[in-house]
Scaffold this active site. Structure first.
Site: not given
Length: 285
Positions: A143, A156
Site C-alpha cells: 500500500s 495499517y
C-alpha cells in the site's frame, strides 16, 4: 494426482470481496484455474457460481491467520493441479487505531498478523516448489500507506511497510531461482475497505480497473508498481519529504475512525429506528 493443463493456475487470498474478488474475476475470464481463499465461505461460493468456469474454481474458507489451514489449502490445490503459476497474497484489514486506548492493542496485533504474517504464511507452501521448478510468481499487495507512517493509521501503515520490506527481501532471495516477486502498492481503490473513509480519496480507482492493471504488471513480472500511477508520484514525494516538513504537512491529516468510534457512530445512527447494528470489528478484503 495433479492434473496437467495449459491453463494458468492462480491462488488468491482475500478473494471474498474487494481487490481479491476483482482479481479472481479477471483471471477467471482468462480461463485460469483458481484457488480462492476467504473467511466467508458463502461469499466464495457465490463468487465461484458467477465465474465463466465454476468447475475450475476451488474455494477454501479459512482465516489467513491460521497458517496450518493455509498450508492445507495450498497442499490440496497443488495435489489437484500442481504448483500454481501465480500466488497473490491479497488478504488485508484496516481500521483506525489509538495507541492510548488499551482496547486497540488487539487490533494492532490482528492487522499485523493479517497484513504481514499471513503473507509469509501464504507464500511458505509455494516458495519451495516454485524454486524447484525454476518458475512462478509470488505477488504481495502492499500500500502507498506503507511508504510513510500516517497519523491514525499506525497499525495499517506499519503492517504494509513490513510487508513491502519483506517482499523486497524475498525478491532478492528467489532471484537466482527465477521465481519472481511482485510488489503492488495500491493507492485508493473502490472497495468495501475504502467505502467508510470519511475523507477525500484522490485518484480513486475502480477495483476492476485495478485488477486489469495489476494483472498486466504481474505478467511482466514487474518488481514494484503503484496503482493508480499518479499515486506513485505522491508516494515518491512523501518518501522524499524531510521529516520536519512531513510532520508539519500531515499533523492534521484526516484519520480513519477507530473500531470504538465506528461502533459508536453505527449505534447513534441506529438509535432512532432501532434497526441498525454495530459494524464489523474490522474492514477486510
Amino acid at each position: 494426482m495433479a492434473t496437467h493443463t495449459t491453463s494458468p493456475k492462480v491462488f488468491i487470498t482475500g478473494a471474498s470481496s474487494g481487490l481479491g474478488q476483482a482479481l479472481a474475476r479477471h483471471y477467471a475470464a482468462q480461463g485460469a484455474i483458481l484457488g480462492l481463499v476467504g473467511r466467508r465461505g458463502d461469499k466464495l461460493t457465490d463468487l465461484a457460481a458467477t465465474l465463466p468456469h465454476p468447475h475450475a474454481v476451488h474455494c477454501y474458507a479459512l482465516d489467513v491467520r491460521d497458517a496450518l489451514a493455509l498450508r492445507a489449502a495450498a497442499g490440496d490445490f497443488m495435489a489437484r493441479h500442481g504448483v500454481p503459476d501465480i500466488v497473490i497474497a491479497n488478504a488485508g484489514i484496516s481500521h483506525g487505531v489509538n495507541t492510548e486506548d488499551a482496547a486497540d492493542l488487539p487490533h494492532f496485533a490482528s492487522v499485523m498478523e493479517t497484513n504481514w504474517m499471513a503473507m509469509v504464511a501464504t507464500f511458505s507452501p509455494f516458495a519451495g516448489p516454485m524454486r524447484e521448478r525454476k518458475r512462478g510468481t509470488l505477488v504481495g499487495i502492499g500500500s502507498v500507506a506503507g511508504v510513510r507512517g500516517l497519523p491514525g493509521h499506525g497499525a495499517y501503515s506499519a503492517s504494509k511497510a513490513a510487508a513491502m520490506t519483506y517482499l523486497e527481501s524475498l525478491r532478492v532471495e528467489l532471484r537466482a531461482d527465477r521465481v519472481a516477486v511482485v510488489t503492488i502498492a495500491p493507492g485508493y481503490i473502490r472497495t468495501p475497505m475504502t467505502d467508510g473513509n470519511p475523507f477525500p480519496m484522490p485518484f480513486l480507482m475502480d477495483a476492476d480497473k485495478f485488477a486489469r492493471k495489476a494483472a498486466a504488471a504481474i505478467a511482466r513480472r514487474k518488481r514494484f508498481v503503484v496503482l493508480p500511477w499518479p499515486m506513485g508520484i505522491v508516494a515518491f514525494a512523501m518518501r522524499c519529504l524531510p521529516r520536519w516538513l512531513y510532520d508539519a504537512l500531515f499533523a492534521r491529516a484526516p484519520r480513519k475512525p477507530t473500531v470504538a468510534q465506528r461502533q459508536a457512530s453505527d449505534m447513534a445512527r441506529a438509535a432512532p429506528s432501532g434497526t441498525g447494528k454495530p459494524g464489523d470489528e474490522t474492514l477486510r478484503d
